[in-house]
Design an enzyme around this catalytic site. Sequence first.
Site, PDB file in Angstrom:
ATOM      1  N   CYS A 864       0.884  -1.156   0.000  1.00  0.00           N
ATOM      2  CA  CYS A 864       0.000   0.000   0.000  1.00  0.00           C
ATOM      3  C   CYS A 864       0.926   1.211   0.000  1.00  0.00           C
ATOM      4  O   CYS A 864       2.073   1.101  -0.444  1.00  0.00           O
ATOM      5  CB  CYS A 864      -0.970  -0.006   1.187  1.00  0.00           C
ATOM      6  SG  CYS A 864      -0.165   0.019   2.793  1.00  0.00           S
ATOM      7  N   LYS A 865       0.492   2.326   0.478  1.00  0.00           N
ATOM      8  CA  LYS A 865       1.327   3.520   0.436  1.00  0.00           C
ATOM      9  C   LYS A 865       2.620   3.340   1.233  1.00  0.00           C
ATOM     10  O   LYS A 865       3.702   3.706   0.781  1.00  0.00           O
ATOM     11  CB  LYS A 865       0.539   4.711   0.972  1.00  0.00           C
ATOM     12  CG  LYS A 865       1.276   6.037   0.943  1.00  0.00           C
ATOM     13  CD  LYS A 865       0.363   7.141   1.444  1.00  0.00           C
ATOM     14  CE  LYS A 865       1.062   8.492   1.436  1.00  0.00           C
ATOM     15  NZ  LYS A 865       0.158   9.567   1.913  1.00  0.00           N
TER      16      LYS A 865
END
Length: 946
Positions: A864-865
């Site tokens: 994810c980020k």
Amino acid sequence: MEDGTQQLGHCMVDMKELSANPEGLTAAGVLLTPRLHQVELSFACNDLVASGRDRKPSALIQVAVIDPHELNLVTQTCTEVVEANKDPLFLTGVTFPPDYHVSPETLVKLSVFDAKDKNQDSNNFLGSVTFSIGDLLRAKDERLTLNLRSSDGACAAGTVVVSRLKMGEMEEVDVDHIATDIPSQKCPLVCESASHVCSDRENNPVTGPVFKNPVCKVYRFQTVDSKWLLVREQMEECTLSFSIPKQLLLLYIREDMNRMQDLKELGELSPHWDNLRKEVMTRYGGVISSYQETLAEMDKTSGRSFKPSCCKAQKSLEFIPINLHTQRMRVTCPRKTDTFYDIVTVGAPAAHYQGFKCGGLQRLLSRYEAEKKSFSTAYQCIYYSPEHTAKAQEVLSSVSLLQPLITSLADQLLQAAQERSSSGLKDVLKNLSDKTEQFVHTLKDELVKSALLALHAAQPGYVSKNQRQNPVQTGQQQGHTNCGQNHSPVQDLPGHSPATLVSENTAVCNNVEGSQTTSIREGGPLTLKHQDSIPHQTEFDEEEWDRVWANVAKCLNCVIAMVDKLQEDDNSRQQSAPEQQRADVITSHNNTGDWREQLKPVVTRLKECVTEVVEKAKKAMTFVLLQEAVCSIPQGFLLQQRRDVVFSQALAALACGFIMRLYAGMEDKGFLQQLHLVGLLAQFESLLSTYSEEIGMLEDMEVGISDLQRVRFKITEAKTDDLSDLQPSVCGQRDHFTVEVPLPRLLFQTLPEEIRSGKLLHIFPVLFNVGINEQQTIAERFGDISLQERINHKNFELLEAYYKLLSESMPQECLPSFHSQTDVKELLETLGQNVVTKKRKNVEILWIAGTICRRLNGIRFTSCKSAKDRTSMSVTLEQCALLRDEHHLSKDFFVRALDCMRREGCRIENVQKNIRCRKYAFNMLQLMAFPKCYRPPEGTYGKVDS
């Protein structure tokens, strides 16, 4: 509450300590450097008394170690909270690392609390008890039942049951008897038996150089048939986080330096092109200087082995992957061999420092290619498509690689001739023929021919046929010539668009003195001098190149013919009758002279022809890249730097996953066969949204993962078993990289012959993305999710193609077996249906893709980020799903198991390492938009910096 219990056994980790302490932190609550997992404990309580009479306690146990020599208390960890139960059975166990030198005299303090409110850190103290490890080891069945003492000293708080856990085969026992003395099965990365002897990863020559600072968590979960699973999570950092980017930076610098040298060796160019060359070289110099500064800054951070998420936008660390960790789940079932499930977690490969205001690589590259055509007109260049540019780089790489090989083989041929070795001549000649034919085939391309003509036109004094036949009468007429009316010298060559090629007037501009050329950037007109004073060059012979490279093949034929003649003559002499031998000695002396001397002229001619071809081809392709670079100023250079950053992060993650998968499969013959016959699948799962900045991250990630197709792996035998000789290394340049993975000699010898012989191993990267947060909700309702749909559809086709290749290359029996009997082909059909189905937050795409990856022996990645919050939810969900589907985890225990892993497992420790806080970066509003199975348990999330 007693002193030291406010944080429930967990400390705040200072990331500065990580760089100051290369071996990792050993602070309370974060077990970062366990080397030997010698003691593992499980807990239960009986007859607990709550602080309020009208309620049952929600208990948790804090575990601390008391050093018997220094008598100081070091908090370790705590269990999960068991709600509203006076006789709680805790699923989370405790592992003690050897850093605390656990011995029979070591004291362990257990403090039991009543957690009234999960959202508050303050809890009511119920009681505590202290025991020694020796007491536990001497107890029957290594199990103690101890009375808890409340704060007033009374023994009315209840009892605690402590048992020693053993990872390994288990008897079918009830809840109260978890451990037995049956030895466990060993594994490549984590070994432990009932005697609690396991491999030391820091000192293990196979894994020591790559993985470090493990965090371990243990659990016990009940199956549908009331048996028990022992589960261990083990999360580790990877030294490749820093070593791979450092090596790549050195390769980038060397490649750009070589490019500058090639530009210098183009020779004399017209003032127009010479000025452009200088500008391009200045740009290369700027990139080199920037990379050298970055490398120097990275060298200052020696000792670190991961980049925390809070540093994702730090310039000096932009090439380093974010929060790269490996995670392994080891499952022990009654009377079954231990099973392992691996996953690599990493922040989405993206250029966070450069930002996403204008989007990511995929969008920027598309826009750049469209604009480059107009740049080519402005700078009077030929427009070359990305395919032509890639071909030019391929030709340069191939000739640089093949020329020394051909030269070496030619010398070996002469040596074999000197030794009059017929078999040696035959073997060397075959290799020489193969490499020379490959060399000729590489250069049989119209791009080389057209580039040579363009280069000729860029040299001083070039005047075309048309100009000599229709000379311009006056300088005024020449200065106002319409560029569109003149015919380009390379306009009609295949592979180029007439609309984008340099015009005849451009060729005239090549001869203008630099002082007479007004810069295109200044927007002024081009003023031209009269051409009478410029000497005419010899007309370019378009057929010369065909003759030059064809001469290489002709020279090879001469070499082959000469070798055949020498061997025929030798065979004829051996078959001659004895009475003829005396006469032959006199008459055939000249024919039977030194083989080397007879072969040397044709071999020398071959080497000379190859050198001549390389020189011309190198200049031609360098000129192509010069024109591409001119059209790229300045945007192309900035995009290349961004692409370098993203690729560096992606490659570090891939190398980490490859090595982990290789070690895990060293004894799996089917896996090793698949490795060299087909290659490995690398499946990246992304949870990024298609809204705001995360669109740019996903666009970066898409290009970075796709670029991994240029990577090959090669397994080599290490020079020694020293850890420094077992470090993976990277070689190559931007259009192709090879990662060499050295193994100790004994391990290397167990590999198949194809791998030991140096065969390059392929990787097939695929990316699937499904956004799950509140930003994805906005994108689905009011925005655009076409990027996600396109990525999933494209990569489904790649996955389908890989499965087809695998099915055609090896039998299905070589693939791993799973309890779930769903066929891979059926899974692919289901995945295909989900990819085209319009469904919001269709996380089933990710689940099916992950299942297929494990079925095909692939490498699993989740991103994810920052690989911290959403990634933690995904990893823990996948682990519990595997326990349910493959090991019959009870439905009643599924949610508890999920909460245990999210509340007290490795992933919350990952959060602690990254932001020095044990809270996932979610708020209640965000979680309302999450699919339910991706929501963390109450009390584990809050507003924190991520």
